[in-house]
Design an enzyme around this catalytic site. Structure first.
Site, PDB file in Angstrom:
ATOM      1  N   ASP A  56      -1.472   1.372  -3.816  1.00  0.00           N
ATOM      2  CA  ASP A  56      -2.371   0.369  -4.386  1.00  0.00           C
ATOM      3  C   ASP A  56      -3.736   0.924  -4.764  1.00  0.00           C
ATOM      4  OD1 ASP A  56      -2.864   0.733  -1.663  1.00  0.00           O
ATOM      5  OD2 ASP A  56      -3.758  -1.252  -1.451  1.00  0.00           O
ATOM      6  N   ASP A  61      -2.886   6.390  -3.273  1.00  0.00           N
ATOM      7  CA  ASP A  61      -1.681   5.765  -2.721  1.00  0.00           C
ATOM      8  C   ASP A  61      -1.167   4.624  -3.601  1.00  0.00           C
ATOM      9  OD1 ASP A  61      -3.682   3.926  -2.184  1.00  0.00           O
ATOM     10  OD2 ASP A  61      -2.718   3.237  -0.340  1.00  0.00           O
ATOM     11  N   SER A  67       0.801  -1.225   0.000  1.00  0.00           N
ATOM     12  CA  SER A  67       0.000   0.000   0.000  1.00  0.00           C
ATOM     13  C   SER A  67       0.837   1.279   0.000  1.00  0.00           C
ATOM     14  CB  SER A  67      -0.954  -0.042   1.183  1.00  0.00           C
ATOM     15  OG  SER A  67      -1.824   1.031   1.138  1.00  0.00           O
ATOM     16  N   HIS A  68       0.676   2.082   1.059  1.00  0.00           N
ATOM     17  CA  HIS A  68       1.338   3.386   1.104  1.00  0.00           C
ATOM     18  C   HIS A  68       2.782   3.286   1.572  1.00  0.00           C
ATOM     19  CE1 HIS A  68      -0.205   2.353   4.980  1.00  0.00           C
ATOM     20  NE2 HIS A  68       0.664   3.174   5.521  1.00  0.00           N
ATOM     21  N   LYS A 100     -11.599   0.033   0.342  1.00  0.00           N
ATOM     22  CA  LYS A 100     -11.673   1.472   0.165  1.00  0.00           C
ATOM     23  C   LYS A 100     -11.196   1.768  -1.245  1.00  0.00           C
ATOM     24  CE  LYS A 100      -7.300   2.263   2.711  1.00  0.00           C
ATOM     25  NZ  LYS A 100      -7.024   1.052   3.513  1.00  0.00           N
ATOM     26  N   ASP A 157      -6.129   2.512  -3.053  1.00  0.00           N
ATOM     27  CA  ASP A 157      -7.325   2.504  -2.201  1.00  0.00           C
ATOM     28  C   ASP A 157      -7.466   3.757  -1.336  1.00  0.00           C
ATOM     29  OD1 ASP A 157      -5.259   1.789  -0.543  1.00  0.00           O
ATOM     30  OD2 ASP A 157      -6.199  -0.037   0.230  1.00  0.00           O
ATOM     31  N   ARG A 158      -6.413   4.570  -1.262  1.00  0.00           N
ATOM     32  CA  ARG A 158      -6.527   5.800  -0.456  1.00  0.00           C
ATOM     33  C   ARG A 158      -6.770   7.006  -1.349  1.00  0.00           C
ATOM     34  NH1 ARG A 158      -2.596   5.799   4.735  1.00  0.00           N
ATOM     35  NH2 ARG A 158      -2.952   3.630   5.307  1.00  0.00           N
TER      36      ARG A 158
HETATM   37  C1  VG1 Z   1      -3.278   1.967   8.529  1.00  0.00           C
HETATM   38  C2  VG1 Z   1      -4.472   2.864   8.744  1.00  0.00           C
HETATM   39  C3  VG1 Z   1      -5.751   2.067   8.580  1.00  0.00           C
HETATM   40  C4  VG1 Z   1      -5.768   1.404   7.197  1.00  0.00           C
HETATM   41  C5  VG1 Z   1      -4.513   0.574   7.023  1.00  0.00           C
HETATM   42  C6  VG1 Z   1      -4.407   0.008   5.626  1.00  0.00           C
HETATM   43  O1  VG1 Z   1      -3.261   0.942   9.503  1.00  0.00           O
HETATM   44  O2  VG1 Z   1      -4.422   3.472  10.012  1.00  0.00           O
HETATM   45  O3  VG1 Z   1      -6.858   2.907   8.770  1.00  0.00           O
HETATM   46  O4  VG1 Z   1      -6.895   0.579   7.063  1.00  0.00           O
HETATM   47  O5  VG1 Z   1      -3.358   1.383   7.237  1.00  0.00           O
HETATM   48  O6  VG1 Z   1      -4.399   1.007   4.655  1.00  0.00           O
HETATM   49  P1  VG1 Z   1      -2.334   1.011  10.816  1.00  0.00           P
HETATM   50  O7  VG1 Z   1      -2.572  -0.295  11.512  1.00  0.00           O
HETATM   51  O8  VG1 Z   1      -0.954   1.225  10.355  1.00  0.00           O
HETATM   52  O9  VG1 Z   1      -2.831   2.186  11.593  1.00  0.00           O
HETATM   53  V1  VG1 Z   1      -3.590   0.723   3.196  1.00  0.00           V
HETATM   54  O10 VG1 Z   1      -4.001   1.894   2.139  1.00  0.00           O
HETATM   55  O11 VG1 Z   1      -2.000   0.794   3.802  1.00  0.00           O
HETATM   56  O12 VG1 Z   1      -3.949  -0.818   2.794  1.00  0.00           O
HETATM   57 CO    CO Z   2      -3.492   1.461   0.240  1.00  0.00          CO
END
Ligand code: VG1
Ligand code: CO
Length: 542
Positions: free
Chosen positions: A278, A276, A112-113, A375, A280-281
């Protein structure tokens, strides 16, 4: 091509976090590491004879991982795999394809990010047949299996061609290389008033979309530029790169400063957005305004009637616990339920499947609806464009009017990254021990209504998820939430979420950090952040 069985020994650290298994690329490159995890999926999920969707965000190791997974899938009796061309599929697109073709699940390769490249992070996530991230009971079963695994099944086969749209067989398994964008683009056209958006973009409205050299480039170009007529060049950094061009594909004020600058000053754009790694953000910006993700959810819900599927209204909303209560205020006015779930999109799945909610969101730049079970960054961008096309008012006007009607929930998240894991644990443990004494107490003139460790009982299947974050709820509606990240790969990340409500329109245009200064100080007083972490300041403020 024969199926071969490879003896292996378990790894102890294959427990998925908030969103799949995330580790540094070098961890995934260890012999058998990816294979073990994937075999654990096949051993615990009913995928034999079924269809599996496979794709990723294009980061370093994406292609190698897909080749490995295809061989394991073939050896484990999967009948068919749908693979995004070039190994590319955004997270919401995987969800869309699983649902559209009613497959038995999907595997998403992404961290992801988190930054990519040989020294960056990699990740793998299993989505179930509803298109959503596997719920906790599934990820736990996969983890338990990984702890005892002693062999995996693969094929003795060459790498396949991922770049040509075609069908072929790998052993007895059928492989279809699909266009990563078309199914998703079709779904978007059903969700929004494309005619109205086309008209908006055809006028003097000026916008930019920053794909951050991550997966959304091809999606945004096809949908925004080709289908909706945005001028060529609207999509910035639109070519997915294995290291995201060295950037941090996390759309927020800290990591997308150039885009933010484009919405400020004399020649400011009307609208700008980013997504982001992937896809989804989302980050939403208007001329001289940043829309917090919490506000974005609330504004979209309050204006649901502009979206074709929701002309008659929405059944409910959900937000993750740390997300601001702005959505609750909308739900109250609309007289619909607002559910509060733990952090992570997987907790919205049951509510969406049961039709109890239409929109859901997280403060971490995640917004979405029941159109998929993830998302969805571009969905949020198109939703805002649809709203702007319907209202023909600037973003700031819409948000300010929203605050006047519903109140403004000043909101910020402070992240302390790469903190020593033991120090972070001890901060949380000592907070937990003091919850009883904090509840009902007064601190610096503010009364704490309730201090607890958030526990969630899923209203659909009754499953309980405890210890999901420490909440300090003040009598005046303000909140401080503490929790540790479940997506990081080095040390621990402490997240502190701060929120206070302002119903007086005369005081709704203040600076967020200044308005929250009192709570920021209290957070340190209550949790002794500086003492435990040795940090004077957070690393990232969003
Ligand atoms: C973070 C965010 C959470 C989100 C998750 C995955 O998790 O706070 O809200 O669902 O990333 O997002 P954490 O446990 O680091 O707080 V993504 O776009 O990285 O799949
Ligand atoms: Co993501």
């Amino acid at each position: 091509m024969d199926v071969i069985k490879i003896p292996t020994t378990p790894f102890q650290d294959q427990k998925p976090g908030t969103s799949g298994l995330r580790k540094q690329v070098t961890v995934f490159q260890q012999a058998h590491y990816l294979e073990n995890f994937v075999q654990s999926i096949f051993d615990t999920q009913a995928l034999s004879g079924g269809t599996l969707v496979i794709g990723g965000d294009g980061r370093f190791y994406n292609r190698q991982a897909i080749q490995i997974i295809l061989r394991l899938a073939a050896a484990n009796g999967v009948a068919k795999c749908l693979v995004g061309q070039g190994g590319i599929l955004s997270t919401p697109a995987v969800s869309c394809v699983i649902r559209k073709y009613r497959t038995q699940g999907g595997i998403i390769l992404s961290a992801s990010h988190n930054p990519g490249g040989p020294q960056g992070d990699f990740g793998i996530k299993f989505n179930t047949d509803n298109g959503g991230p596997a719920p906790e009971k599934v990820t736990e079963a996969i983890f338990q299996r990984s702890l005892v695994l002693d062999e995996y099944r693969t094929m003795d086969a060459e790498d396949v061609d991922l770049d040509t749209i075609e069908c072929f067989n790998l052993g007895a398994m059928h492989v279809e290389i699909i266009d990563p964008v078309s199914d998703y683009a079709e779904l978007m056209a059903e969700q929004f008033d494309f005619g109205a958006i086309r008209e908006l973009l055809g006028g003097d409205f000026r916008m930019a979309f920053d794909a951050m050299h991550a997966v959304t480039g091809p999606y945004a170009k096809r949908i925004l530029e080709e289908q909706l007529g945005a001028p060529a060049g609207t999509v910035l950094n639109g070519v997915p790169l294995e290291d995201f061009g060295g950037g941090h594909p996390d759309p927020n004020l800290a990591h997308a400063p150039e885009l933010v600058a484009m919405t400020q000053g004399e020649d400011a754009l009307d609208f700008a957005a980013a997504s982001d790694g992937d896809g989804d953000r989302n980050m939403i910006l208007g001329r001289n305004i940043f829309v917090t993700p919490s506000d974005s959810l609330a504004v979209l819900a309050a204006n649901a009637e502009v979206f074709p599927p929701w002309r008659e209204g929405i059944p409910g909303i959900a937000r993750s616990m740390p997300t601001s209560q702005a959505a609750d205020r909308v739900a109250e006015k609309l007289d619909i339920p607002c559910f509060e779930t733990p952090t992570g999109w997987k907790f919205f799945g049951n509510l969406l499947d049961a039709g109890r909610i239409a929109f859901c969101g997280e403060e971490s730049f995640g917004t979405g609806s029941s159109h998929v079970r993830e998302k969805d960054g571009l969905w949020a961008v198109l939703a805002w464009l649809n709203l702007l096309a319907a209202r023909r008012r600037p973003v700031a006007d819409i948000v300010h009017a929203h605050w006047e009607t519903f109140g403004r929930n000043y909101y910020s998240r402070h992240d302390y990254e790469g903190v020593d894991a033991t120090a972070a644990e001890s901060l949380v443990t000592s907070l937990r021990e003091r919850l009883g004494e904090l509840s009902g107490s007064e601190i610096s003139g503010r009364r704490i209504r309730l201090a607890d460790d958030f526990s969630y009982t899923d209203p659909i299947d009754g499953s309980v998820s405890a210890r999901q974050g420490i909440r300090i709820l003040f009598e005046d509606g303000a909140r401080i939430v503490f929790r540790l990240s479940g997506t990081g790969t080095v040390g621990a990340t402490l997240r502190v979420y701060l929120e206070s409500l302002e119903t007086d329109p005369a005081r709704q245009r203040e600076d967020t950090q200044e308005t929250l200064a009192d709570l920021i100080r209290l957070a340190d007083e209550i949790a002794a952040i500086r003492e435990h972490t040795g940090r004077e300041q957070p690393d990232v403020i969003t």
